[in-house]
Motif scaffolding. Structure first.
Motif, mmCIF file in Angstrom:
data_model
loop_
_atom_site.group_PDB
_atom_site.id
_atom_site.type_symbol
_atom_site.label_atom_id
_atom_site.label_comp_id
_atom_site.label_asym_id
_atom_site.label_seq_id
_atom_site.Cartn_x
_atom_site.Cartn_y
_atom_site.Cartn_z
ATOM 1 N N PHE A 202 0.851 -1.187 0.000
ATOM 2 C CA PHE A 202 0.000 0.000 0.000
ATOM 3 C C PHE A 202 0.883 1.232 0.000
ATOM 4 N N THR A 203 0.377 2.284 -0.657
ATOM 5 C CA THR A 203 1.099 3.551 -0.665
ATOM 6 C C THR A 203 0.314 4.567 0.153
ATOM 7 N N PHE A 204 1.007 5.172 1.106
ATOM 8 C CA PHE A 204 0.359 6.123 2.014
ATOM 9 C C PHE A 204 1.000 7.501 1.913
ATOM 10 N N LYS A 205 0.185 8.500 2.203
ATOM 11 C CA LYS A 205 0.669 9.859 2.384
ATOM 12 C C LYS A 205 0.336 10.254 3.804
ATOM 13 N N VAL A 206 1.298 10.836 4.499
ATOM 14 C CA VAL A 206 1.017 11.353 5.837
ATOM 15 C C VAL A 206 1.476 12.805 5.864
ATOM 16 N N ARG A 207 0.504 13.700 5.935
ATOM 17 C CA ARG A 207 0.779 15.131 5.829
ATOM 18 C C ARG A 207 0.424 15.841 7.122
ATOM 19 N N GLN A 208 1.310 16.716 7.518
ATOM 20 C CA GLN A 208 0.995 17.595 8.643
ATOM 21 C C GLN A 208 1.042 19.026 8.120
ATOM 22 N N PRO A 209 -0.119 19.651 7.933
ATOM 23 C CA PRO A 209 -0.145 20.968 7.301
ATOM 24 C C PRO A 209 0.537 22.048 8.135
ATOM 25 N N ASP A 210 0.581 21.870 9.439
ATOM 26 C CA ASP A 210 1.160 22.851 10.340
ATOM 27 C C ASP A 210 1.662 22.130 11.577
ATOM 28 N N ASP A 211 2.658 22.733 12.243
ATOM 29 C CA ASP A 211 3.231 22.084 13.423
ATOM 30 C C ASP A 211 2.206 21.793 14.520
ATOM 31 N N ASP A 212 1.189 22.650 14.622
ATOM 32 C CA ASP A 212 0.223 22.438 15.700
ATOM 33 C C ASP A 212 -1.033 21.695 15.229
ATOM 34 N N LYS A 213 -0.964 21.143 14.023
ATOM 35 C CA LYS A 213 -2.090 20.367 13.494
ATOM 36 C C LYS A 213 -1.763 18.873 13.579
ATOM 37 N N ILE B 72 -13.150 4.630 3.215
ATOM 38 C CA ILE B 72 -12.536 3.305 3.306
ATOM 39 C C ILE B 72 -12.951 2.667 4.630
ATOM 40 N N ALA B 73 -13.390 1.433 4.553
ATOM 41 C CA ALA B 73 -13.864 0.753 5.761
ATOM 42 C C ALA B 73 -12.714 0.552 6.739
ATOM 43 N N GLU B 74 -13.072 0.589 8.017
ATOM 44 C CA GLU B 74 -12.046 0.454 9.049
ATOM 45 C C GLU B 74 -11.351 -0.904 8.988
ATOM 46 N N ASP B 75 -12.063 -1.910 8.462
ATOM 47 C CA ASP B 75 -11.450 -3.240 8.381
ATOM 48 C C ASP B 75 -10.928 -3.564 6.977
ATOM 49 N N ALA B 76 -10.839 -2.542 6.119
ATOM 50 C CA ALA B 76 -10.243 -2.761 4.792
ATOM 51 C C ALA B 76 -8.755 -3.055 4.964
ATOM 52 N N PRO B 77 -8.184 -3.840 4.057
ATOM 53 C CA PRO B 77 -6.767 -4.200 4.199
ATOM 54 C C PRO B 77 -5.829 -2.990 4.324
ATOM 55 N N SER B 78 -6.100 -1.923 3.569
ATOM 56 C CA SER B 78 -5.206 -0.759 3.651
ATOM 57 C C SER B 78 -5.319 -0.070 5.010
ATOM 58 N N ALA B 79 -6.544 -0.004 5.547
ATOM 59 C CA ALA B 79 -6.756 0.624 6.851
ATOM 60 C C ALA B 79 -6.088 -0.188 7.949
#
Ligand SMILES: [Zn+2]
Length: 138
Positions: A26-37, A73-80
């Motif tokens: 699976f390919t994921f993106k994890v973004r934090q738009p701001d330090d306090d977000k 996306i369902a919580e029990d989907a393989p990617s989740a």
């Protein structure tokens, strides 16, 4: 914090997680738009690997991952389940088992720029960003 978790939480992380035993990836993106977000997690769901991302969930305080109630996306989907497992595993201090490979997609985990220097490709961070990360600043 181990290197994999540091990369995932660097602010602009794009990475593929592969289980070489099963061939699942699976390919994921994890973004934090701001330090306090919080960090927002999305997963690649289609063939357009620039645009086909769907919101998956949120990491709060760089410590707790919650599946998004608004996620399609369902919580029990393989990617989740894969992300939930990955985050829990790394954030509880474990390193990845040998059958699981995490590779950044040639982009700096902090600023998202394409990496060209071999050292950077190795670490997942450009020269300026690795200084900021390892020096404790984000
Ligand atoms: Zn960078």
């Amino acid at each position: 914090m181990n290197d994999s978790l540091q990369f995932i939480l660097a602010g602009n992380a794009l990475f593929t997680v592969e289980n070489v035993a099963t061939g699942n990836r699976f390919t994921f993106k994890v973004r934090q738009p701001d330090d306090d977000k919080p960090h927002f997690v999305s997963v690649l769901t289609g063939s357009d690997n620039e645009h086909d991302y769907a919101f998956l969930g949120t990491v709060f305080d760089a410590a707790r991952y919650h599946h998004g109630r608004r996620s399609n996306i369902a919580e029990d989907a393989p990617s989740a389940k894969a992300f939930e497992w990955l985050f829990r595993h790394l954030s509880t201090g474990h390193s990845l088992p040998p059958q699981v490979r995490l590779c950044h997609c040639g982009k700096c985990g902090r600023c998202g720029k394409t990496l060209t220097v071999p050292e950077s490709v190795e670490s997942g961070f450009g020269p300026e960003c690795i200084k900021a990360i390892k020096g404790g600043r984000r």
